[in-house]
Design a protein around this motif. Structure first.
Motif, PDB file in Angstrom:
ATOM      1  N   ALA A  62       1.290  -1.756  -0.106  1.00 53.73           N
ATOM      2  CA  ALA A  62       0.452  -0.045   0.029  1.00 53.73           C
ATOM      3  C   ALA A  62       1.011   1.512   0.103  1.00 53.73           C
ATOM      4  N   ALA A  63       1.866   1.273   0.724  1.00 55.26           N
ATOM      5  CA  ALA A  63       3.141   2.163   0.801  1.00 55.26           C
ATOM      6  C   ALA A  63       3.594   2.653  -0.690  1.00 55.26           C
ATOM      7  N   LEU A  64       3.492   1.387  -1.408  1.00 52.66           N
ATOM      8  CA  LEU A  64       4.798   1.137  -2.299  1.00 52.66           C
ATOM      9  C   LEU A  64       3.306   2.151  -3.861  1.00 52.66           C
ATOM     10  N   LYS A  65       2.205   1.799  -3.604  1.00 51.56           N
ATOM     11  CA  LYS A  65       1.172   2.053  -4.779  1.00 51.56           C
ATOM     12  C   LYS A  65       0.654   3.850  -4.246  1.00 51.56           C
ATOM     13  N   SER A  66       1.141   4.350  -2.927  1.00 57.78           N
ATOM     14  CA  SER A  66       0.507   5.413  -2.690  1.00 57.78           C
ATOM     15  C   SER A  66       1.494   6.697  -2.833  1.00 57.78           C
ATOM     16  N   GLY A  67       2.964   5.881  -3.607  1.00 61.37           N
ATOM     17  CA  GLY A  67       3.904   6.661  -3.631  1.00 61.37           C
ATOM     18  C   GLY A  67       4.474   7.298  -2.704  1.00 61.37           C
ATOM     19  N   SER A  68       4.489   6.502  -1.301  1.00 57.90           N
ATOM     20  CA  SER A  68       5.007   6.735   0.370  1.00 57.90           C
ATOM     21  C   SER A  68       6.134   6.075   0.042  1.00 57.90           C
ATOM     22  N   ILE A  69       6.436   5.290  -0.419  1.00 56.52           N
ATOM     23  CA  ILE A  69       7.743   4.534  -0.495  1.00 56.52           C
ATOM     24  C   ILE A  69       8.164   4.347  -2.262  1.00 56.52           C
ATOM     25  N   ASP A  70       9.359   4.243  -2.308  1.00 51.43           N
ATOM     26  CA  ASP A  70       9.650   4.062  -4.090  1.00 51.43           C
ATOM     27  C   ASP A  70      10.045   2.613  -4.639  1.00 51.43           C
ATOM     28  N   ILE A 102     -11.918   0.243  17.294  1.00 52.15           N
ATOM     29  CA  ILE A 102     -10.909  -0.393  16.505  1.00 52.15           C
ATOM     30  C   ILE A 102      -9.497  -1.021  16.816  1.00 52.15           C
ATOM     31  N   PRO A 103      -9.031  -1.738  16.623  1.00 48.40           N
ATOM     32  CA  PRO A 103      -7.576  -2.470  16.679  1.00 48.40           C
ATOM     33  C   PRO A 103      -6.591  -1.766  16.687  1.00 48.40           C
ATOM     34  N   SER A 104      -5.638  -1.324  17.355  1.00 51.50           N
ATOM     35  CA  SER A 104      -4.797  -0.251  16.417  1.00 51.50           C
ATOM     36  C   SER A 104      -3.594  -0.387  15.349  1.00 51.50           C
ATOM     37  N   LEU A 105      -3.387  -1.305  15.595  1.00 51.89           N
ATOM     38  CA  LEU A 105      -2.685  -2.206  13.950  1.00 51.89           C
ATOM     39  C   LEU A 105      -3.517  -2.164  13.051  1.00 51.89           C
ATOM     40  N   ALA A 106      -5.348  -2.475  13.204  1.00 51.97           N
ATOM     41  CA  ALA A 106      -6.032  -2.098  11.987  1.00 51.97           C
ATOM     42  C   ALA A 106      -6.488  -0.789  11.248  1.00 51.97           C
ATOM     43  N   LEU A 107      -6.667  -0.563  12.374  1.00 52.27           N
ATOM     44  CA  LEU A 107      -6.312   1.470  12.056  1.00 52.27           C
ATOM     45  C   LEU A 107      -4.874   1.403  11.393  1.00 52.27           C
ATOM     46  N   LEU A 108      -4.466   1.448  12.099  1.00 50.37           N
ATOM     47  CA  LEU A 108      -3.129   2.362  10.935  1.00 50.37           C
ATOM     48  C   LEU A 108      -3.215   1.547   9.922  1.00 50.37           C
ATOM     49  N   ALA A 109      -3.770   0.304   9.572  1.00 50.56           N
ATOM     50  CA  ALA A 109      -3.494  -0.404   8.392  1.00 50.56           C
ATOM     51  C   ALA A 109      -4.691   0.451   7.530  1.00 50.56           C
TER      52      ALA A 109
END
Length: 526
Positions: free
Chosen positions: A57-65, A370-377
Motif C-alpha cells: 500500500a505504501a508503494l502504490k501510494s508513492g510513500s516509498i519508491d 477498533i484494533p490499533s494495528l488495523a486502524l493504522l493499516a
C-alpha cells in the motif's frame, strides 16, 4: 500545526524512499539498496513497515519508491495467481498498476517448516497429518497468506489449528518446547544455531521465492544514477551471503547499517581488484541458488570476529535516542492537542444537550474499539501515505473518548446551586460556561486529557509499524531480532515518558484546583 508535523508524508520528489518489511533480511536488503543509491541521490530508508499488505500500500501510494520482495509473494499473494507465474507475466500485470519487478538479487529464500532436530521426529511435510498432537506456532502473515498455511494444510491434509507467533521469537518458543513446528525462511541464520530439522516439501507445495525489487516505474526516470547503482546488485547476493548477513544481525548483534556497509565495501574491493565492473545478470535470469540451510565457513561473513552486544544503558542512550524521543513526543502532543480541539466542544454539547449525549458517547466509544494495528493499516490507503499523518490520525481517534467523557462528566457534575447563582447574577449562557462552568470542570477535563496523553504514549509505539518513528522502532526491530535488550531500550523510555506525562498533568490539576478555589468568589462578586 498538523501539516507542519508531517514532513515525512510530504517528502520532496527528489528523495528516493526505500521500504522494508519487519524481519531481519528485509531490513538488511533495504539498507543495501539505500547505501548503494546514497552517493547518487538523497535516500530515506523507511524500515520495518509491517507485512506485505502495508508495504505494498505504501508503494502504490508513492510513500516509498522501492522495496525488496520475493517472486513467490508477488505471484501468489500480490497478483493472486493460483500457481506461480513467469517473470514476464508478473511484469506485465504489475505494469498496469504502475509497478515493476527487476534486479534479481541472486538467492532463493523459500518458506519451509522446521521442527526440533531430535531423533524420531518427522522428516517430511507429508508425515505431519498423521501426528495430530503437534503444536504449530506460525507467523501471522504465513497463517493468512494464500501461499501459506491454508493451502499447505489442504495440500497435506493437516487438520491442526496453528497459533499466531511473531517470527522473531518463534525459534526460542520451539527450543523451549512451547511449540513443535514453526515456519522459517531458508536463509534464516538460526536454523543451524538451534539444530533444527527442515522438513522436506515432498509434494512441492512451496514455489520459488527469488529475491527481487518491487518498484514504481518512474524511479528510473527520477533517479537514473541511483537506479543504475542499485542495478549493480543484480545477481551479487548468494544464499550463503544472505545467511551470513542475517547471522551478523541475529547472532552477533551488529546493526543493519554496519552489515550492509561491510558487505558493500567487500564487493567494491573485490571489483577493484578484478579491474572489472560488477556483473549484471539478464533480468530473466533469476538466480537458481538452492535453499541453503547453514552458512559455509567464511562465506561473506560481515565481520569474522564476534562482537560483544552493547548493554542496556548503551542501547537506551544510543545515537538515535533524541531523534526517537522527539518523534515520539511530537506524535503524542499533536494527537492529543487535535483531539482536545474536537473532543472538548463535543463534551460540552453532550453535557448541555441530553439528547445528544448518548450518540456522541457511542460514536467515540465505537472508534475506541477498533484494533490499533488495523486502524493504522486502514489509514494508509485512506490517506495515501505512511508515516506521521496516518499515525496522528489513529492516535487522534483513540484520544477522543476520555476527553469527551470527562468533559461531559465534569460539566454535568457542577452543583445546580452554583449554576442557579450564576443565572441569578444575570450571566448569559456563554458567560456562565466561560467564567463558571468550565473553570469548575477544568480539573476533570484535564484528567481526561491526562488519560488520553498517557494512553497515546503507549499506543504511539505501534506507529513504528508504518514508519512514523518513535520508541516503537526499537521495539519492532527487537521483535524481528528476538533481542530483548533492544526491546527494553524502546519500552523503558516509553514507560518513563508515560510517568513524566502523568506527573505533569497531576501537577497541572492541582494548580487548576487551587486557582479555581481562589478565583471563584471574586468572579461571583464581580
Amino acid at each position: 500545526m498538523f501539516l507542519f508535523a508531517a514532513p515525512a508524508a510530504t517528502a520532496a520528489d527528489d528523495v528516493l524512499r526505500v521500504g522494508s518489511k519487519r524481519f531481519t533480511e528485509s531490513y538488511i536488503l533495504g539498507e543495501l539498496l539505500a547505501q548503494s543509491a546514497a552517493p547518487h541521490a538523497r535516500v530515506e530508508h523507511k524500515q520495518g513497515l509491517g507485512n506485505t499488505a502495508i508495504v505494498l500500500a505504501a508503494l502504490k501510494s508513492g510513500s516509498i519508491d522501492v522495496y525488496p520482495e520475493y517472486t513467490g509473494t508477488i505471484s501468489l499473494e500480490i497478483l493472486k495467481h493460483a500457481a506461480p507465474a513467469t517473470l514476464e507475466q508478473m511484469r506485465r500485470e504489475l505494469a498496469a498498476q504502475g509497478l515493476g519487478i527487476a534486479v534479481p538479487l541472486g538467492f532463493n529464500n523459500t518458506y519451509a517448516l522446521a521442527v526440533r532436530g531430535a531423533a524420531g521426529g518427522p522428516q517430511r511435510l507429508g508425515e505431519l497429518a498423521a501426528q495430530r498432537g503437534l503444536r504449530y506456532g506460525l507467523s501471522h502473515e504465513f497463517i493468512g497468506r494464500a501461499d501459506g498455511w491454508p493451502g499447505l494444510a489442504q495440500r497435506y491434509g493437516i487438520r491442526s489449528t496453528p497459533h499466531g507467533l511473531d517470527h522473531g521469537i518463534a525459534y526460542e518458543a520451539l527450543a523451549q518446547k512451547q511449540v513443535d513446528v514453526i515456519d522459517i525462511y531458508s536463509t534464516d541464520a538460526k536454523i543451524s544455531q538451534y539444530g533444527l530439522r527442515v522438513l522436506e516439501d515432498d509434494q512441492g507445495y512451496f514455489p520459488r521465492y527469488d529475491a527481487v525489487l518491487l518498484y514504481r516505474l518512474d524511479v528510473a526516470q527520477r533517479f537514473p544514477a541511483a537506479w543504475q547503482a542499485i542495478r549493480l546488485l543484480e545477481g551479487r547476493i548468494g544464499a550463503a551471503d544472505m545467511i551470513a548477513m542475517n547471522a551478523a544481525a541475529e547472532l552477533r548483534g551488529q546493526s543493519f547499517t554496519a552489515i550492509a556497509r561491510d558487505w558493500l565495501t567487500r564487493q567494491r574491493a573485490a571489483t577493484a581488484s578484478a579491474s572489472a565492473p560488477l556483473a549484471v545478470v539478464a533480468p530473466s535470469a533469476i538466480a537458481s541458488v538452492p535453499p541453503a540451510i547453514a552458512a559455509a565457513p567464511g562465506a561473506a561473513a560481515s565481520s569474522a570476529a564476534t562482537t560483544e552486544r552493547p548493554g542496556l544503558f548503551q542501547r537506551i542512550f544510543a545515537d538515535d535516542f533524541w531523534p526517537l524521543t522527539r518523534q515520539h513526543i511530537l506524535l503524542v502532543v499533536m494527537s492529543v492537542a487535535l483531539a482536545s480541539l474536537i473532543a472538548i466542544p463535543l463534551g460540552i454539547l453532550a453535557a448541555q444537550r441530553p439528547a445528544w449525549r448518548e450518540p456522541v458517547m457511542a460514536a467515540a466509544g465505537l472508534l475506541q474499539t477498533i484494533p490499533s494495528l488495523a486502524l493504522l493499516a486502514m489509514m494508509i490507503p485512506l490517506l495515501g501515505n505512511i508515516g506521521t499523518i496516518p499515525a496522528l490520525c489513529a492516535l487522534f481517534v483513540y484520544a477522543l473518548l476520555p476527553i469527551v467523557r470527562n468533559t461531559c462528566t465534569g460539566l454535568s457534575g457542577i452543583p445546580p446551586g452554583q449554576k442557579q447563582a450564576a443565572q441569578a447574577l444575570g450571566l448569559r449562557p456563554a458567560q456562565r460556561l466561560r467564567y463558571i462552568e468550565l473553570p469548575l470542570a477544568a480539573p476533570v477535563i484535564l484528567a481526561g486529557i491526562k488519560t488520553a496523553a498517557v494512553m497515546s504514549v503507549g499506543t504511539a509505539t505501534i506507529a513504528a509499524f508504518i514508519g512514523a518513528g518513535g520508541y516503537g522502532e526499537r521495539i519492532t526491530t527487537g521483535l524481528a531480532l528476538n533481542d530483548n535488550t533492544l526491546m527494553l531500550a524502546g519500552a523503558l523510555p516509553a514507560a518513563v515518558l508515560a510517568l513524566l506525562t502523568q506527573g505533569l498533568f497531576e501537577w497541572m490539576e492541582r494548580g487548576f484546583k487551587a486557582s479555581v478555589a481562589a478565583r471563584a468568589p471574586a468572579r461571583l462578586r464581580a
